[in-house]
Design a protein around this motif. Sequence first.
Motif, PDB file in Angstrom:
ATOM      1  N   GLU A 467      32.730 -14.774  17.291  1.00 52.08           N
ATOM      2  CA  GLU A 467      31.365 -15.068  16.871  1.00 52.08           C
ATOM      3  C   GLU A 467      31.115 -14.587  15.450  1.00 52.08           C
ATOM      4  OE1 GLU A 467      28.887 -16.728  18.274  1.00 52.08           O
ATOM      5  OE2 GLU A 467      30.205 -17.312  19.929  1.00 52.08           O
ATOM      6  N   LYS A 470      32.755 -16.897  13.161  1.00 52.12           N
ATOM      7  CA  LYS A 470      31.973 -18.128  13.110  1.00 52.12           C
ATOM      8  C   LYS A 470      30.739 -17.953  12.228  1.00 52.12           C
ATOM      9  CE  LYS A 470      29.890 -21.536  16.219  1.00 52.12           C
ATOM     10  NZ  LYS A 470      29.605 -21.862  17.641  1.00 52.12           N
ATOM     11  N   ARG A 471      30.059 -16.802  12.413  1.00 54.67           N
ATOM     12  CA  ARG A 471      28.876 -16.528  11.595  1.00 54.67           C
ATOM     13  C   ARG A 471      29.237 -16.382  10.124  1.00 54.67           C
ATOM     14  NH1 ARG A 471      27.735 -12.958  15.890  1.00 54.67           N
ATOM     15  NH2 ARG A 471      28.381 -11.186  14.601  1.00 54.67           N
ATOM     16  N   GLU A 472      30.363 -15.700   9.893  1.00 56.32           N
ATOM     17  CA  GLU A 472      30.775 -15.516   8.501  1.00 56.32           C
ATOM     18  C   GLU A 472      31.113 -16.854   7.850  1.00 56.32           C
ATOM     19  OE1 GLU A 472      33.983 -12.801   8.810  1.00 56.32           O
ATOM     20  OE2 GLU A 472      32.699 -11.006   8.997  1.00 56.32           O
ATOM     21  N   LYS A 473      31.781 -17.743   8.618  1.00 56.19           N
ATOM     22  CA  LYS A 473      32.097 -19.069   8.082  1.00 56.19           C
ATOM     23  C   LYS A 473      30.819 -19.866   7.803  1.00 56.19           C
ATOM     24  CE  LYS A 473      36.722 -19.806  10.002  1.00 56.19           C
ATOM     25  NZ  LYS A 473      37.535 -20.636  10.924  1.00 56.19           N
ATOM     26  N   ALA A 474      29.875 -19.808   8.782  1.00 59.97           N
ATOM     27  CA  ALA A 474      28.618 -20.531   8.605  1.00 59.97           C
ATOM     28  C   ALA A 474      27.855 -20.020   7.383  1.00 59.97           C
ATOM     29  CB  ALA A 474      27.758 -20.409   9.857  1.00 59.97           C
ATOM     30  N   GLU A 475      27.847 -18.685   7.242  1.00 58.10           N
ATOM     31  CA  GLU A 475      27.169 -18.096   6.090  1.00 58.10           C
ATOM     32  C   GLU A 475      27.856 -18.495   4.786  1.00 58.10           C
ATOM     33  OE1 GLU A 475      24.334 -15.781   4.031  1.00 58.10           O
ATOM     34  OE2 GLU A 475      24.411 -16.662   6.048  1.00 58.10           O
ATOM     35  N   LYS A 476      29.180 -18.517   4.831  1.00 57.42           N
ATOM     36  CA  LYS A 476      29.938 -18.930   3.651  1.00 57.42           C
ATOM     37  C   LYS A 476      29.630 -20.378   3.279  1.00 57.42           C
ATOM     38  CE  LYS A 476      34.702 -19.094   1.929  1.00 57.42           C
ATOM     39  NZ  LYS A 476      36.138 -18.859   2.287  1.00 57.42           N
ATOM     40  N   HIS A 477      29.590 -21.238   4.319  1.00 55.91           N
ATOM     41  CA  HIS A 477      29.268 -22.642   4.076  1.00 55.91           C
ATOM     42  C   HIS A 477      27.836 -22.803   3.570  1.00 55.91           C
ATOM     43  CE1 HIS A 477      32.608 -23.912   7.119  1.00 55.91           C
ATOM     44  NE2 HIS A 477      33.099 -23.617   5.923  1.00 55.91           N
ATOM     45  N   ARG A 478      26.915 -21.993   4.148  1.00 61.37           N
ATOM     46  CA  ARG A 478      25.520 -22.078   3.688  1.00 61.37           C
ATOM     47  C   ARG A 478      25.383 -21.684   2.231  1.00 61.37           C
ATOM     48  NH1 ARG A 478      21.415 -19.205   2.537  1.00 61.37           N
ATOM     49  NH2 ARG A 478      22.513 -17.254   2.849  1.00 61.37           N
TER      50      ARG A 478
END
Length: 539
Positions: A467, A470-478
């Motif tokens: 998780e 996943k959050r770090e990837k989402a934050e990176k993408h954001r």
Amino acid sequence: MERSNYKSEIPIFEFPGGIHPKEHKVESNQTPIRDIPLPKQLVINLKGQAGNRSLPVVNVGDVVLKGQVIAESDGVFSSFQHAPSSGTVIAIEKRPIAHPSGLDDVCVVIETDGKDQWCDLNPKSNVEDLERAEILAHICESGIVGLGGASFPTHIKLKRESGIHTLIINAAECEPYITCDDRLLQEHAQSVFKGAQIISQLYQDLKIIIGIEDNKPDAIDALVSARKELAMDDVKIAVIPTKYPSGGEKQLIQLITGKEVPHGGLPADLGLVMHNVATCFAIFQAFEYGKPLVSRVVTLTGEACQKAGNYQVPFGTPVEHLMKISEATNPGVLVMGGPMMGFELPNSKVGIVKSTNCIIMAAPKELKHDHLALPCIRCGACMDVCPASLLPQQLYWHAKSDEFEKAEEYDLFDCIECGACAYVCPSDIPLVQYYRYAKSTIRNQKVEKTKADKARLRHEARQERLERVKREKAEKHRKAAEARRKAAEAAGDDDTKKSAVAAALARVKAKKAEQDEDSATGSSNETENQETDNKGNDA
């Protein structure tokens, strides 16, 4: 059996319950300790002590000498194992072992060469010059465990230092048939005292008390003589009445001190540490001569045993070899230990272990091992004789019904498995077997629960990690998208500014062009007017 008239040197208290079974000791305690001929093979069980399995350090085909390390402690809760005689390692494999389960376990099998040749020994007779850690390390590396039956690694039991003020040497040997400690004291009392002295080096101002039943007059006389010869007058001899199970750790403490070990506690909580006489003897041998623990005195007895007595037996000696040298004839059952706390062996090929203090070669009807169990009649006799003040019938019902939580509520683990309840049971119910079953099941359940809890924690940690990733990837993408948006907005602003500038320049150019055009038109009109005026003047 003859009782000693020697009076106890300290006050003696009582413990609840207890029984007086037939002693059956004179059959084996009348002759000196004898050595045995070496067997052709020694089968050394690597789980032959309390705790974890020892770790083998030899390979098949290795030639070993007597006393050589063949298995090391796992560093947590086990002991060293040494070759009981010289020979060749011919197998490291699972064999039947001396255990109530009757299961197989890993054994080192040594084919003896008949030489019984010792390896180089490492005596440490200057104990007073050794640090505490050095003494404990030598006890550990000598493979010494409790030889009273529990086989708990001795170095672990001696590790606690603070608050210990009394050493109790257990010489009670209360169980019927067993006489190995009795004979050991008669022949080696001084060595036992010296072993106790070595233990005393681990503590400050340690008092020493020897607890012994009054049915061992010769052993008591040997203790008194040895104490006088060694000038150890500060050691007290506590002579206790003969009653089973007075040799139980908690019961002997209660007899000698009047105090009870707290529920779930240890003797160390009362400032006490207890060791068997054979353990003290083994410690003396390890320091005085450098000899690791490779053998012990074992009582061979029973109605089928023609040469009952006490023998010095190397560990791993098959029971069938002991039957041969003691001329056993058609035993109905083989019991390792005493008739109360011992267990029936799966076959005669198993090797003896460090906790083996007795082998009973019983005639077919000598012991109650084949009696048919009848329903409980709720007589309460088991409760009357329980030395731990438990309710054996309640424990039996809960264990039989697999109600393990309720059994624990009735203090199942305070049961010392002495067998007094089963001895007096008119229904011949094997009560101790039910208690052992319940204890082992509970322990296994706790182990499985621990494993499950660890697995759950690992799963939850993994899920949290996934998780988090996943959050770090989402934050990176954001953040990347935000950066792109800002870049696009910045690019859009630049285009707007350029368009505005271009438009302004175009307007300026247009205006200037318009002004130039107006200027040009004005000049043309003036010329035309001038020409008209000139024409008029000419006219």
